[in-house]
Enzyme design. Sequence first.
Site, PDB file in Angstrom:
ATOM      1  N   ASP A 166     -15.422   9.910   9.856  1.00 23.12           N
ATOM      2  CA  ASP A 166     -14.338   8.958   9.592  1.00 23.12           C
ATOM      3  C   ASP A 166     -13.019   9.674   9.876  1.00 23.12           C
ATOM      4  OD1 ASP A 166     -14.368   6.104   7.838  1.00 23.12           O
ATOM      5  OD2 ASP A 166     -12.414   7.103   7.959  1.00 23.12           O
ATOM      6  N   ARG A 201       0.810  -1.227   0.000  1.00 26.99           N
ATOM      7  CA  ARG A 201       0.000   0.000   0.000  1.00 26.99           C
ATOM      8  C   ARG A 201       0.845   1.279   0.000  1.00 26.99           C
ATOM      9  NH1 ARG A 201      -5.323  -0.668   3.759  1.00 26.99           N
ATOM     10  NH2 ARG A 201      -6.051  -2.671   2.974  1.00 26.99           N
TER      11      ARG A 201
HETATM   12  C1  LIG Z   1     -14.250  -1.151   6.715  1.00 28.63           C
HETATM   13  S1  LIG Z   1     -14.726   0.536   6.829  1.00 28.63           S
HETATM   14  C2  LIG Z   1     -16.377   0.354   7.455  1.00 28.63           C
HETATM   15  C3  LIG Z   1     -17.375   1.186   6.686  1.00 28.63           C
HETATM   16  C4  LIG Z   1     -18.824   0.989   7.111  1.00 28.63           C
HETATM   17  N1  LIG Z   1     -19.005   1.269   8.516  1.00 28.63           N
HETATM   18  C5  LIG Z   1     -19.292  -0.400   6.796  1.00 28.63           C
HETATM   19  O1  LIG Z   1     -19.443  -1.242   7.689  1.00 28.63           O
HETATM   20  O2  LIG Z   1     -19.508  -0.696   5.610  1.00 28.63           O
HETATM   21  C6  LIG Z   1     -13.823   1.054   8.289  1.00 28.63           C
HETATM   22  C7  LIG Z   1     -13.680   2.575   8.388  1.00 28.63           C
HETATM   23  O3  LIG Z   1     -13.242   2.918   9.708  1.00 28.63           O
HETATM   24  C8  LIG Z   1     -12.386   4.034   9.607  1.00 28.63           C
HETATM   25  N2  LIG Z   1     -11.549   4.145  10.812  1.00 28.63           N
HETATM   26  C9  LIG Z   1     -10.518   3.359  11.184  1.00 28.63           C
HETATM   27  N3  LIG Z   1      -9.972   3.796  12.330  1.00 28.63           N
HETATM   28  C10 LIG Z   1     -10.697   4.890  12.708  1.00 28.63           C
HETATM   29  C11 LIG Z   1     -10.613   5.793  13.812  1.00 28.63           C
HETATM   30  N4  LIG Z   1      -9.693   5.669  14.773  1.00 28.63           N
HETATM   31  N5  LIG Z   1     -11.517   6.794  13.874  1.00 28.63           N
HETATM   32  C12 LIG Z   1     -12.470   6.943  12.919  1.00 28.63           C
HETATM   33  N6  LIG Z   1     -12.576   6.129  11.840  1.00 28.63           N
HETATM   34  C13 LIG Z   1     -11.701   5.109  11.739  1.00 28.63           C
HETATM   35  C14 LIG Z   1     -11.587   3.763   8.344  1.00 28.63           C
HETATM   36  O4  LIG Z   1     -11.007   4.937   7.817  1.00 28.63           O
HETATM   37  C15 LIG Z   1     -12.632   3.138   7.431  1.00 28.63           C
HETATM   38  O5  LIG Z   1     -13.191   4.063   6.543  1.00 28.63           O
END
Ligand SMILES: C[S@@+](CC[C@H](N)C(=O)[O-])C[C@H]1O[C@@H](n2cnc3c(N)ncnc32)[C@H](O)[C@@H]1O
Length: 293
Positions: A158, A51
């Site tokens: 996010d 990545r």
């Molecule tokens: C796999 S996606 C999930 C999207 C959606 N909630 C779903 O279930 O389809 C995980 C998201 O969590 C966000 N994320 C990870 N760590 C985070 C943090 N400490 N604070 C806020 N968002 C975070 C990532 O940037 C990513 O966009």
Amino acid sequence: MTTLAQLTGALTRLDRELVYTSEDFSRIARFMHDATGIRLTEANERMVYARLANRVQDLGFDSFAAYVDKATTSGDERDRLISCLTTNTTHFYRESYHFDFLAQTVLPELAGRARSGERIRIWSAGCSTGEEAYSIAMCLLQGFPDAASHDVKILATDIDRTVLARAATASYPPGSLREVPKPLLDTCFEPVPGTDHRTPRAHIRAMVTFRPLNLIEPWPFRGQFDAIFCRNVAIYMDAQTQEHIWTGFHRVLRPGGHLFIGHSERLSPALKGSFTIVGNTIHRRNADPASGR
Ligand SMILES: C[S@@+](CC[C@H](N)C(=O)[O-])C[C@H]1O[C@@H](n2cnc3c(N)ncnc32)[C@H](O)[C@@H]1O
């Protein structure tokens, strides 16, 4: 040391070998844990290389060590590193049983309260490119078509500003729309000219506000939420961070409010008593027995 030759197949655009050591990976893993709560294990070593390698090369570095020095001291590059290493997979109506529960069980009460003048707030925490938040908006507007004329809003947050920019643009390819119930494809979306993408109609987009927010930093909320969706976010974090986040959700959910988590996530044992399981990965927030709040 991992060499490019050992990682053949991961990348095609590199024109020189980059030095990437286990110590570089450990520094990146430590940084991600401290900055986001995300836990990277040795199994992620190749993924991190794949990545980041193009970025390391584009900046003119020959080694990950030099890149990590820069990324951990420059604000913009820090954000970019976080963006590269978060997993943003999502699509509309993902884990659709949550939306069935929202429509059938939660919405009738929320609509009644909104119509009697109460403020209704729903939070999509870790919203990625916005599909979850817009699915919530569509679900609300279907069962409660006059929602927009009451104080009903969806906050979507996010840590990754790149995905938030895409969420605001709201242009979605067919793959992202694959689980949208057929009739909704026309009633809730319109085509994006010159592409095979669709975008939620303006009245749906208007219900959602996107903001950057890091779940492991203090949250700026004054009021409470009626429902929180935090799905497939905590799964990437260690148990202590998960517990910290679940505890925070308990604090900012009103008693009787609902928490929706991902299909492979579980609330920490310490939260037993704070929530009641009311569906598959759906939890209702219990009132505190002492204060009744
Ligand atoms: C796999 S996606 C999930 C999207 C959606 N909630 C779903 O279930 O389809 C995980 C998201 O969590 C966000 N994320 C990870 N760590 C985070 C943090 N400490 N604070 C806020 N968002 C975070 C990532 O940037 C990513 O966009």
